[in-house]
Design an enzyme around this catalytic site. Structure first.
Site, short mmCIF file in Angstrom:
data_model
loop_
_atom_site.label_atom_id
_atom_site.label_comp_id
_atom_site.label_asym_id
_atom_site.label_seq_id
_atom_site.Cartn_x
_atom_site.Cartn_y
_atom_site.Cartn_z
N HIS A 1 40.87 30.22 -41.15
CA HIS A 1 39.57 30.10 -42.02
C HIS A 1 38.34 31.02 -41.61
O HIS A 1 37.27 30.87 -42.10
CB HIS A 1 38.74 28.60 -42.05
CG HIS A 1 39.58 27.66 -42.71
ND1 HIS A 1 40.59 27.94 -43.56
CD2 HIS A 1 39.77 26.34 -42.73
CE1 HIS A 1 41.21 26.98 -44.04
NE2 HIS A 1 40.58 25.99 -43.56
N GLU B 1 46.67 27.88 -56.09
CA GLU B 1 46.08 29.30 -55.99
C GLU B 1 47.06 30.27 -56.76
O GLU B 1 46.74 31.03 -57.60
CB GLU B 1 45.75 29.54 -54.68
CG GLU B 1 44.55 28.72 -53.95
CD GLU B 1 45.25 27.63 -53.41
OE1 GLU B 1 46.62 27.33 -53.34
OE2 GLU B 1 44.41 26.92 -53.04
C1 TPP Z 1 46.13 26.55 -49.97
C2 TPP Z 1 45.02 25.95 -49.72
N1 TPP Z 1 44.17 25.49 -50.94
C3 TPP Z 1 43.04 24.86 -50.47
C4 TPP Z 1 42.86 24.18 -49.34
C5 TPP Z 1 41.51 23.49 -49.10
N2 TPP Z 1 41.84 22.21 -48.93
C6 TPP Z 1 41.88 21.60 -47.41
S1 TPP Z 1 42.27 20.11 -47.83
C7 TPP Z 1 42.21 20.14 -49.28
C8 TPP Z 1 42.60 18.66 -49.82
C9 TPP Z 1 43.95 18.13 -49.55
O1 TPP Z 1 44.13 16.90 -50.21
P1 TPP Z 1 45.37 16.21 -49.73
O2 TPP Z 1 46.49 16.87 -49.79
O3 TPP Z 1 45.78 14.91 -50.66
O4 TPP Z 1 45.16 15.60 -48.35
P2 TPP Z 1 43.87 14.87 -47.62
O5 TPP Z 1 42.70 15.86 -47.20
O6 TPP Z 1 43.79 13.69 -48.78
O7 TPP Z 1 44.52 14.05 -46.52
C10 TPP Z 1 42.16 21.10 -49.98
C11 TPP Z 1 41.89 21.45 -51.23
C12 TPP Z 1 43.82 24.64 -48.32
N3 TPP Z 1 43.42 24.12 -47.20
N4 TPP Z 1 44.77 25.24 -48.72
#
Ligand code: TPP
Lengths: 325, 342
Positions: B129, B59
Site C-alpha cells: 500500500h 480493476e
Molecule cells: C485489487 C484490490 N482492489 C481493492 C482493494 C481494496 N479493498 C480492500 S478490502 C476490500 C473489501 C473486501 O471485501 P470482502 O472481500 O467482502 O472482504 P471483507 O473485507 O468484507 O472481509 C477492498 C475493496 C484491494 N485490497 N485490492
C-alpha cells in the site's frame, strides 16, 4: 460423514473464544495508536476460521487475505508473532516488515496473508498443484471475502482447480459488504455465489458461517474429498463483521450510514461464540463455570502476548535492507 | 484569491468539468460513499448521482469498461483508492489504452480515460500500500502521467485531463488532500508538460514531484539559512516532461538534486539525472544527487519507516553535502500527522 468427537467440539468452542478475545483485545488496544498498521479485525467471523482450520491437519496449508488474523490464529499461527507484528516489532511473525495484512507462520501451515483482493486464490491453487504433482496428500485452504468473486483472478483460479482436480478448499466469508458497498451494488438480484461456482463443475455449499460446528463438518468433508483426489470444494460461509472495515470502531459509533445498528445487533444475536458455548452446555459437554474458566484463560494468554510484544525491541534501522532477497 | 484544500480543489474541478461535459462519469470503489475518496467526490456524487457510481472490486474489467465507453464518446474517470490496485488493470491500460491510437494507425478513434489513483506513505502502509507508480506508467508512450503537488494543480491538471484525447493517469498523494492553497475559482486548465518553479534560487536546482515538492520547499528554506539559495522545480507532469524549464534551471544553478516519491532504480529521478548529463553536462559543477525511497519494499515498523522515506532533512543534508559543507540541518521535518486506522 465422520462424527465429530466431544474433544473436538470443545476445541472448536475454545478456538472461537480465543479468536474473539484476541481480536477484541487488540481492537481496543489499537485505539492507543501504537499499532501503526491498517488493521481489518475479524470480530464476528470467528466460526469460519475455527471450523475450517480445526478440520485441517497441522501439515495442511492455508492462505488468507487482508482480514487474516482469525485464520492465522486458528491454524495455530503464533499469537506472539501476530501481536508483535501489529506493534511493528522485530519479534513479529514478519519481523515488523509486513504488518497486519502480511502474516506468515510456516511452522503452523500459514503460508501467507496478503493485501490485494483475490491475490492468494491462484497461489493456493498453485500450492495444491504442487501437492498433486508430488502425490502429497496435503490439502490447501484459502480464505477470502465475497469481493474476491468480483475479481477476474478468482475465476481463472477456480476453473484451473476444477480442470486439474486440485486439493483446495475455497473458503468464502460472505459478510455482505465490501468496505462500505453492500452486495446489491456488486451482484445482480438473486445471485447465488455457489451457483456461479457450480457452473465451473466445482462442488459448492452455502453454510451458516456463524455456526462453528456446521462449518467444521462441511470443511472436514471438503478436505476429505480433496484428499481423495476428487477435486476442489467451495464453501460460502454467511457471516458478518461487527467492526468497521478497517479499524477498531463500530460503524454506528462513527455515524456511518451504510449499515444500521439494528442490522449489526441482529447478527450479534447470532454471535458464533455464544452460540457454540450454549450448545456445549446444552449437550452437557461443558458447565457454565468451565466456559468462564476458558474465557479467563484466553484473556490471560492474550494479555501476556501483548505485554511481551510491547516490551519487544523494534527492528534496527540498519537492518532496513534485510530480507529484500 | 480564496484558498481551498487539495481535496476540495479536485472536487470543484470535477463538478465544473461535469457541468460542461455530460459525457464525464466517475466510477471506482467507494466514489459515492459519504467519505468519497478523501472528500474529492462527495459534491460530484451529490450533484450528478447518475454519473458518479460505485463499482465492484474489478480493476481489470473496469479499466476495459472505461476504455469501451470512451471509444464511443464518454469520458470516464476511474478512481483507485490506492494506486496499488491499478496493477490489475495494467493490461487494459498499458497494452490497450496507451497504444490504441497508434496501433490502429489513428483509425480507431481515441480512448480518453482518466485514471485517478492515490499514493500512500506512512502509518505502516507497508509493501503493497505504499508504492508510487509514475515511473512504471510514464515508461509507456501514449500515457500521460501527472502528479499534482498543489491544490491549484490538482484542479487544473484534472481539467486538462478531462479535455484530452488520450489516457491520463493522475497520481494524488493522500497526505496532500488536506493541504490548502490558492485555487482560481474559474475552471482554468493547467497545460501538461509545463513545470512550475515554486521557488527561485541561484545555487542549486531541486526537481521534486508530488509530496516531495513540499519537502523540497522546506529543505530550501533550511538551505537558505546556510547560505545556499535553492530553486524548486516541480515538473507537474512526468510525461510529457518539461525539459526546458528543468534544463534552464540547471544551467543557471549548476547543481541538481532530484527528489521523487519512488525508487531511484529505473525511476523518474534517474530520468531527470540522465537528462541533466545529456543536455546540461557542461553546466554541472557537482554530481547529480537522487533522493528517493530506500531500495527495498516499504516496511511497516515505525523505525524502519523513518529510515525508508526521504524527508526535507534528507534533501537539505544532500544540498549541504553538494557544497562540501560540514554543517548539519536543523529540526525541519514535520511530525507525521497521519493517524490510524488508515
Ligand atoms: C485489487 C484490490 N482492489 C481493492 C482493494 C481494496 N479493498 C480492500 S478490502 C476490500 C473489501 C473486501 O471485501 P470482502 O472481500 O467482502 O472482504 P471483507 O473485507 O468484507 O472481509 C477492498 C475493496 C484491494 N485490497 N485490492
Amino acid at each position: 460423514m465422520t462424527r465429530v468427537d466431544d474433544e473436538t467440539l470443545i476445541r472448536l468452542y475454545r478456538t472461537v473464544l480465543e479468536l474473539r478475545q484476541a481480536e477484541i483485545t487488540l481492537a481496543e488496544l489499537y485505539k492507543e495508536q501504537m499499532m501503526r498498521t491498517p488493521t481489518h479485525f475479524g470480530v464476528g467471523q470467528e466460526a469460519v476460521a475455527a471450523g475450517v482450520c480445526v478440520a485441517l491437519q497441522k501439515s495442511d496449508l492455508i492462505y488468507s487475505h487482508h482480514r487474516g488474523h482469525n485464520h492465522y490464529l486458528a491454524k495455530g499461527g503464533s499469537l506472539d508473532g501476530l501481536v508483535a507484528e501489529l506493534y511493528g516489532k522485530e519479534t513479529g511473525c514478519s519481523r515488523g516488515r509486513g504488518g497486519s495484512v502480511h502474516l506468515t507462520d510456516l511452522s503452523a501451515g500459514v503460508v501467507i496473508t496478503t493485501a490485494i483482493l483475490s491475490q492468494t486464490i491462484a497461489v493456493a491453487a498453485g500450492t495444491a498443484l504442487a501437492f498433486k504433482m508430488d502425490e502429497d496428500s496435503r490439502v490447501v485452504a484459502v480464505f477470502f471475502g465475497d469481493a474476491s468473486l468480483e475479481e477476474g483472478g478468482f475465476y481463472e483460479a477456480i476453473n484451473y482447480a476444477a480442470v486439474k482436480s486440485l486439493p483446495v478448499v475455497f473458503v468464502c466469508e460472505n459478510n455482505l459488504y465490501s468496505t462500505e458497498s453492500p452486495v446489491g451494488v456488486r451482484q445482480a438480484p438473486g445471485t447465488s455465489l455457489c451457483e456461479r461456482v457450480r457452473s465451473f463443475k466445482v462442488e459448492a455449499h452455502e453454510l451458516d458461517g456463524n455456526d462453528v460446528f456446521a462449518v467444521h463438518e462441511a470443511a472436514l468433508a471438503a478436505a476429505q474429498r480433496c484428499r481423495m483426489g476428487q477435486g476442489p470444494v467451495f464453501l460460502e460461509c454467511m457471516t458478518y463483521r461487527w467492526l468497521e472495515h478497517v479499524g477498531p470502531n463500530y460503524d454506528h459509533e462513527l455515524g456511518r450510514a451504510y449499515r444500521t445498528r439494528e442490522e449489526l445487533e441482529s447478527w450479534q444475536e447470532r454471535c458464533p461464540v455464544r452460540r457454540a458455548g450454549e450448545r456445549l452446555v446444552k449437550d452437557g459437554l461443558a458447565k457454565p463455570e468451565e466456559l468462564q474458566l476458558w474465557l479467563d484463560e484466553a484473556n490471560a494468554v492474550i494479555q501476556s502476548a501483548v505485554a511481551r510484544a510491547k516490551d519487544a525491541p523494534f527492528p534496527n534501522p540498519v537492518d532496513l535492507f534485510d530480507y529484500v532477497y | 484569491m480564496r484558498t481551498l484544500s487539495y481535496s476540495r480543489a479536485i472536487s470543484e474541478g470535477l463538478v465544473q468539468a461535469m457541468q460542461r461535459d455530460e459525457n464525464i462519469f466517475v466510477t471506482g470503489i467507494a466514489v459515492d460513499y459519504p467519505s468519497g475518496i478523501f472528500g474529492s467526490t462527495v459534491e460530484p456524487a451529490e450533484m450528478f448521482p447518475s454519473r458518479v457510481f460505485d463499482a465492484p472490486a474489478m480493476e481489470d474489467g473496469l479499466t476495459g469498461i472505461a476504455i469501451g465507453a470512451a471509444a464511443v464518446g464518454k469520458r470516464p474517470v476511474i478512481v483507485h483508492p490506492r494506486n496499488d490496485f491499478m496493477f490489475q488493470g495494467f493490461d487494459q491500460l498499458i497494452n490497450l489504452a496507451a497504444k490504441w491510437s497508434y496501433m490502429y494507425g489513428g483509425q480507431a478513434g481515441r480512448v480518453p480515460i482518466v485514471v485517478r489513483a492515490v499514493i500512500g506513505r506512512g502509518w505502516g502502509q507497508g509493501a503493497t500500500h505504499s508504492q508510487s507508480l509514475q515511473s512504471v506508467l510514464a515508461h509507456f508512450p501514449g500515457l500521460i502521467v501527472a502528479m499534482p503537488a498543489m491544490p491549484a494543480d490538482a484542479k487544473g491538471l484534472l481539467l486538462t485531463a478531462l479535455q484530452q484525447d488520450s489516457p491520463v493517469v493522475l497520481l494524488e498523494h493522500r497526505t496532500l488532500y488536506g493541504h490548502e492553497g490558492e485555487v482560481p475559482e474559474r475552471p482554468i486548465p493547467i497545460p501538461f508538460g509545463r513545470a512550475a518553479v515554486w521557488r527561485e534560487g541561484s545555487d542549486l536546482t531541486i526537481v521534486a514531484t508530488s509530496l516531495m515538492v513540499h519537502e523540497a520547499l522546506a529543505a530550501a528554506e533550511e538551505l537558505m539559512r546556510h547560505g545556499i539559495d535553492a530553486e524548486v522545480v516541480d515538473p507537474r507532469t512526468i510525461r510529457p516532461l518539461d525539459e526546458e524549464t528543468i534544463l534552464a534551471s540547471i544551467r543557471k544553478t549548476g547543481r541538481l538534486i532530484v527528489a521523487d516519491t519512488s525508487w531511484e532504480f529505473c525511476g523518474f529521478a534517474s530520468e531527470v539525472a540522465a537528462l541533466a548529463v545529456e543536455k546540461a553536462f557542461h553546466a554541472l559543477k557537482a554530481p547529480v544527487r537522487r533522493i528517493a525511497l530506500a531500495d527495498c519494499p516499504a516496511p511497516v515498523s515505525q523505525p524502519l519507516e523513518n529510515a525508508f522515506y526521504p524527508k526535507a532533512s534528507t534533501i537539505a543534508q544532500a544540498g549541504l553535502n553538494l557544497f562540501g559543507s560540514n554543517s548539519t540541518v536543523g529540526e525541519i521535518d514535520h511530525e507525521d500527522s497521519f493517524k490510524g486506522p488508515y
